[in-house]
Motif scaffolding. Structure first.
Motif, PDB file in Angstrom:
ATOM      1  N   PRO A 122       0.782  -1.228   0.000  1.00 13.73           N
ATOM      2  CA  PRO A 122       0.000   0.000   0.000  1.00 13.73           C
ATOM      3  C   PRO A 122       0.817   1.282   0.000  1.00 13.73           C
ATOM      4  N   LYS A 123       2.090   1.221  -0.377  1.00 10.04           N
ATOM      5  CA  LYS A 123       2.892   2.446  -0.299  1.00 10.04           C
ATOM      6  C   LYS A 123       2.463   3.490  -1.322  1.00 10.04           C
ATOM      7  N   TYR A 168       0.450   6.912  -1.511  1.00 16.91           N
ATOM      8  CA  TYR A 168      -0.895   6.833  -0.938  1.00 16.91           C
ATOM      9  C   TYR A 168      -0.891   7.486   0.435  1.00 16.91           C
ATOM     10  N   MET A 169      -1.842   8.405   0.631  1.00 16.44           N
ATOM     11  CA  MET A 169      -2.005   8.947   1.976  1.00 16.44           C
ATOM     12  C   MET A 169      -3.094   8.177   2.713  1.00 16.44           C
ATOM     13  N   HIS A 170      -4.125   7.803   1.952  1.00 15.47           N
ATOM     14  CA  HIS A 170      -5.242   7.069   2.527  1.00 15.47           C
ATOM     15  C   HIS A 170      -5.436   5.760   1.779  1.00 15.47           C
ATOM     16  N   LEU A 171      -5.811   4.764   2.529  1.00 20.02           N
ATOM     17  CA  LEU A 171      -6.136   3.479   1.925  1.00 20.02           C
ATOM     18  C   LEU A 171      -7.640   3.271   1.941  1.00 20.02           C
ATOM     19  N   PHE A 172      -8.080   2.283   1.155  1.00 22.29           N
ATOM     20  CA  PHE A 172      -9.478   1.854   1.163  1.00 22.29           C
ATOM     21  C   PHE A 172     -10.395   3.022   0.821  1.00 22.29           C
ATOM     22  N   SER A 173     -10.035   3.734  -0.227  1.00 25.35           N
ATOM     23  CA  SER A 173     -10.827   4.876  -0.630  1.00 25.35           C
ATOM     24  C   SER A 173     -11.872   4.467  -1.653  1.00 25.35           C
ATOM     25  N   THR A 174     -13.076   5.069  -1.549  1.00 25.44           N
ATOM     26  CA  THR A 174     -14.123   4.795  -2.528  1.00 25.44           C
ATOM     27  C   THR A 174     -14.088   5.804  -3.667  1.00 25.44           C
ATOM     28  N   VAL A 175     -13.237   6.805  -3.508  1.00 29.74           N
ATOM     29  CA  VAL A 175     -13.164   7.855  -4.520  1.00 29.74           C
ATOM     30  C   VAL A 175     -12.080   7.508  -5.532  1.00 29.74           C
ATOM     31  N   LYS A 176     -12.388   7.701  -6.795  1.00 26.52           N
ATOM     32  CA  LYS A 176     -11.431   7.315  -7.841  1.00 26.52           C
ATOM     33  C   LYS A 176     -10.299   8.327  -7.970  1.00 26.52           C
ATOM     34  N   ASP A 197      -9.991   3.109  -9.733  1.00 25.26           N
ATOM     35  CA  ASP A 197     -10.093   2.878  -8.294  1.00 25.26           C
ATOM     36  C   ASP A 197      -8.747   2.393  -7.773  1.00 25.26           C
ATOM     37  N   PHE A 199      -7.984  -0.088  -6.038  1.00 23.70           N
ATOM     38  CA  PHE A 199      -7.730  -1.534  -6.045  1.00 23.70           C
ATOM     39  C   PHE A 199      -7.428  -2.092  -7.412  1.00 23.70           C
ATOM     40  N   PHE A 238      -0.099  -7.797   3.678  1.00 19.14           N
ATOM     41  CA  PHE A 238      -0.680  -7.860   2.340  1.00 19.14           C
ATOM     42  C   PHE A 238      -0.082  -9.064   1.629  1.00 19.14           C
ATOM     43  N   ILE A 287      -6.979  -8.297  -4.086  1.00 21.03           N
ATOM     44  CA  ILE A 287      -7.256  -7.213  -5.034  1.00 21.03           C
ATOM     45  C   ILE A 287      -6.271  -7.204  -6.202  1.00 21.03           C
TER      46      ILE A 287
ATOM     47  N   ASN B  80     -17.942   8.486 -11.943  1.00 19.06           N
ATOM     48  CA  ASN B  80     -17.017   8.971 -10.913  1.00 19.06           C
ATOM     49  C   ASN B  80     -17.585  10.215 -10.243  1.00 19.06           C
ATOM     50  N   THR B  93     -12.209   4.308   4.309  1.00 20.33           N
ATOM     51  CA  THR B  93     -10.936   4.973   4.053  1.00 20.33           C
ATOM     52  C   THR B  93     -10.297   5.463   5.343  1.00 20.33           C
ATOM     53  N   VAL B  94      -8.995   5.293   5.419  1.00 21.07           N
ATOM     54  CA  VAL B  94      -8.263   5.607   6.650  1.00 21.07           C
ATOM     55  C   VAL B  94      -6.829   5.936   6.266  1.00 21.07           C
ATOM     56  N   ASN B  95      -6.223   6.809   7.043  1.00 22.50           N
ATOM     57  CA  ASN B  95      -4.822   7.146   6.825  1.00 22.50           C
ATOM     58  C   ASN B  95      -3.966   5.892   6.977  1.00 22.50           C
ATOM     59  N   LEU B  96      -3.003   5.741   6.089  1.00 26.10           N
ATOM     60  CA  LEU B  96      -2.197   4.511   6.044  1.00 26.10           C
ATOM     61  C   LEU B  96      -1.524   4.202   7.369  1.00 26.10           C
ATOM     62  N   LYS B 194     -20.824   0.878  -2.877  1.00 25.66           N
ATOM     63  CA  LYS B 194     -19.387   1.127  -3.042  1.00 25.66           C
ATOM     64  C   LYS B 194     -18.663   0.986  -1.705  1.00 25.66           C
ATOM     65  N   THR B 198     -15.808  -1.732  -0.514  1.00 33.46           N
ATOM     66  CA  THR B 198     -14.511  -1.291  -0.007  1.00 33.46           C
ATOM     67  C   THR B 198     -14.267  -1.826   1.399  1.00 33.46           C
ATOM     68  N   TRP B 201     -13.070  -5.375   1.237  1.00 34.29           N
ATOM     69  CA  TRP B 201     -11.653  -5.463   0.902  1.00 34.29           C
ATOM     70  C   TRP B 201     -10.802  -5.087   2.111  1.00 34.29           C
ATOM     71  N   LYS B 205      -7.989  -7.376   4.645  1.00 33.43           N
ATOM     72  CA  LYS B 205      -6.659  -6.956   5.084  1.00 33.43           C
ATOM     73  C   LYS B 205      -6.584  -6.879   6.603  1.00 33.43           C
TER      74      LYS B 205
END
Lengths: 334, 230
Positions: A122-123, A168-176, A197, A199, A238, A287, B80, B93-96, B194, B198, B201, B205
């Protein structure tokens, strides 16, 4: 009459000499750079010379035929890449250089090809681009990355000039993510964009160090080991799953095995005595897509007699040909 | 306690589920555990992980069908839209770095709370779905999702963590707002699916991480991770 020349006259002569010198060796020496489109026609004027001035044109030091001239102007029709070069025009009698042009023949850019991939999830991910056909002249690219409405920085790759990296600053984002690229050169401009997306772009690098070894006293086995790609930053959180394919060199059909964990596998149905080619691919457990196939490993299962391996294809060994797979060996201790 | 059975008020999208959700929160979701000869939380973590994979697979076909039912542009692959509305949906969504450093209890709690909310909203979706086939698929998915919730609850109980109780004000509350247009309703449905995808997924993890931490040779693994700054 040896009358002394007044110093004013000397000054004027000196100034005149300076002007003449400047005209010969002055700013004309840095050529004017000009870009023209492949296949087009161009007329090069000889600087500020009159149309009827007597001039000679040279390209890269070679004289050009006078039939290309229209007065003092050089006319080039149907530009080809070979027309690129330094064009210089000279005053015909004095050989005084009047004008220089560095002509670059090229094309405006076509729509660039852009793709993005995360082999370090996820880097982050990287995007790379290229033009489908060359322009033959310098191009500048400008990449912008949007995550929803937020602009993200794409850092240039230190080695590759058509690649940049996003963290990546955020993971698991729903925004493209939307990545746009524009390319421009002296003759034109083009652009494209892709949206995806988080993933969907995950694709690891192929597994490394794939090694296949025969298993002593087992004529139908091959032991395969490999390593997770070194670019995958966190195989613990992962994990990757693997896909192994193998076939004897003499056949076209691959056998496939999917492995959910571990970096080793023993093939147990190899044809005795046949050289095998083995490859492994990797994928994040949940993914993204499969990596490319790894560098192939070659191995031949263990056989009873020592084989004299040659690097060239050898004549079929009739003993091996008639040996049925699974024939018990003569060894007692297995 | 339940609202009087009747037609849902116009413009009332998910809000009307408030009381129903309140009921769900208090449902006993924790299976009775026999702690003698307890193999530890490992197997139930694995089971929870497997359930997220199963649900993610199920969701793929369900979402495809549902988005087609919503029609364009919702079923277009390049769709989109900006994330507007759907404020109360639990976001995966969450900060890494924050995600990495979540402790087990918080990790599990976030999953449990998210799916509780999402299940609630999905049941609302089911209520409004036009075709019987959609309702059937949604109902089946809801049942599976309930199973996932139970599985997470089981893991939390095995590790001795209390199940999260809804704090006052954090439940999906009923807000009699302006009439929700048909298009906005569909947008909400889009974001729900959506977010659900997410979360599944993310949960895979999350449970991977938990699984690795629970394994017996965890000590060696943890040291290895620390050496690499993970």
């Amino acid at each position: 009459m040896a009358a002394p020349v007044p110093w004013a006259c000397c000054a004027v002569l000196a100034a005149a000499a300076a002007v003449v010198y400047a005209q010969r060796h002055g700013p004309q020496e840095t050529p004017h750079v000009q870009y023209e489109r492949l296949g087009s026609d161009v007329t090069l004027p000889c600087g500020t010379a009159n149309w009827d001035a007597a001039v000679t044109w040279r390209v890269n030091g070679t004289d050009l035929a006078p039939d290309l001239l229209n007065g003092s102007q050089l006319v080039l029709r149907g530009l080809e890449l070979g027309h690129s070069g330094v064009y210089a025009c000279f005053h015909r009698d004095s050989w005084h250089l009047r004008h220089q042009v560095l002509l670059n023949v090229g094309l405006p850019p076509r729509e660039p090809v852009l793709s993005c991939r995360s082999n370090t999830y996820p880097k982050g991910f990287y995007c790379s681009w290229h033009l489908p056909t060359p322009t033959y002249i310098p191009n500048t690219f400008n990449v912008t990355v949007l995550h929803g409405s937020k602009i993200m920085v794409c850092e240039k790759d230190p080695a590759l000039k058509n690649r940049c990296h996003i963290r990546y600053m955020h993971l698991f984002s729903t925004v493209k993510y939307k990545v746009s690229i524009s390319v421009s050169n002296a003759l034109g401009h083009n652009a494209t964009a892709i949206t995806f997306d988080e993933f969907t772009i995950v694709k690891p690098d192929p597994p490394e160090n794939v090694v296949a070894r025969p298993v002593p006293s087992n004529p139908r086995r091959l032991e395969v080991t490999w390593q997770t790609p070194s670019t995958w930053p966190d195989p613990e959180s992962f994990p990757l799953k693997f896909f192994l394919r193998y076939r004897p060199l003499i056949l076209d059909q691959w056998q496939h095995v999917e492995l959910s964990d571990g970096t080793a596998h023993t093939i147990t149905d190899a044809y005795a005595g046949k050289e095998y080619i083995i490859q492994v691919a990797a994928k994040d457990n949940e993914i993204g897509t499969w990596s490319d196939w790894s560098v192939a490993a070659h191995a031949t299962p263990w056989t009873e007699e020592p084989r004299h391996l040659t690097t060239e294809a050898q004549a079929p060994d009739h003993d091996q040909h008639h040996q049925l797979p699974g024939t018990p060996t003569h060894h007692e201790d297995l | 306690m339940l609202p009087a059975a009747g037609e849902p008020a116009a413009g009332d999208s998910w809000g009307m589920l408030a009381c129903l959700c309140a009921v769900l929160w208090h449902l006993p979701a924790v299976p009775a555990l026999n702690r003698t000869g307890d193999p530890g939380p490992g197997p139930s973590i694995q089971k929870t992980y497997d359930l997220t994979r199963y649900l993610e697979h199920q969701l793929r076909s369900l979402a495809g069908t549902y988005l087609n039912y919503l029609g364009p542009p919702f079923n277009e692959p390049d769709f989109n839209p900006p994330r507007l509305g759907a404020e109360t949906l639990p976001r995966a969504t969450v900060n890494l770095e924050v995600w990495r450093s979540l402790n087990d209890r918080l990790r599990l709690t976030q999953n449990y709370e998210a799916y509780s909310h999402l299940l609630c909203y999905l049941r609302g979706l089911n209520r409004q779905a036009a075709t019987a086939e959609l309702r059937r698929s949604l109902a089946h998915f809801c049942t599976s999702l309930q199973g996932l919730l139970g599985s997470i609850a089981g893991v939390m109980a095995a590790l001795g963590y209390p199940l999260p109780q809804p704090l006052p004000g954090t439940e999906p509350t009923w807000t009699p707002g302006p009439a929700h247009s048909d298009f906005l309703q569909k947008m909400d449905d889009f974001w729900l699916l959506k977010e659900l995808q997410t979360w599944l997924w993310r949960s895979a993890k999350d449970f991977n991480r938990l699984k690795k931490k629970m394994q017996p040779p965890a000590a060696a693994v943890t040291l290895h991770l620390e050496a690499h700054g993970f």
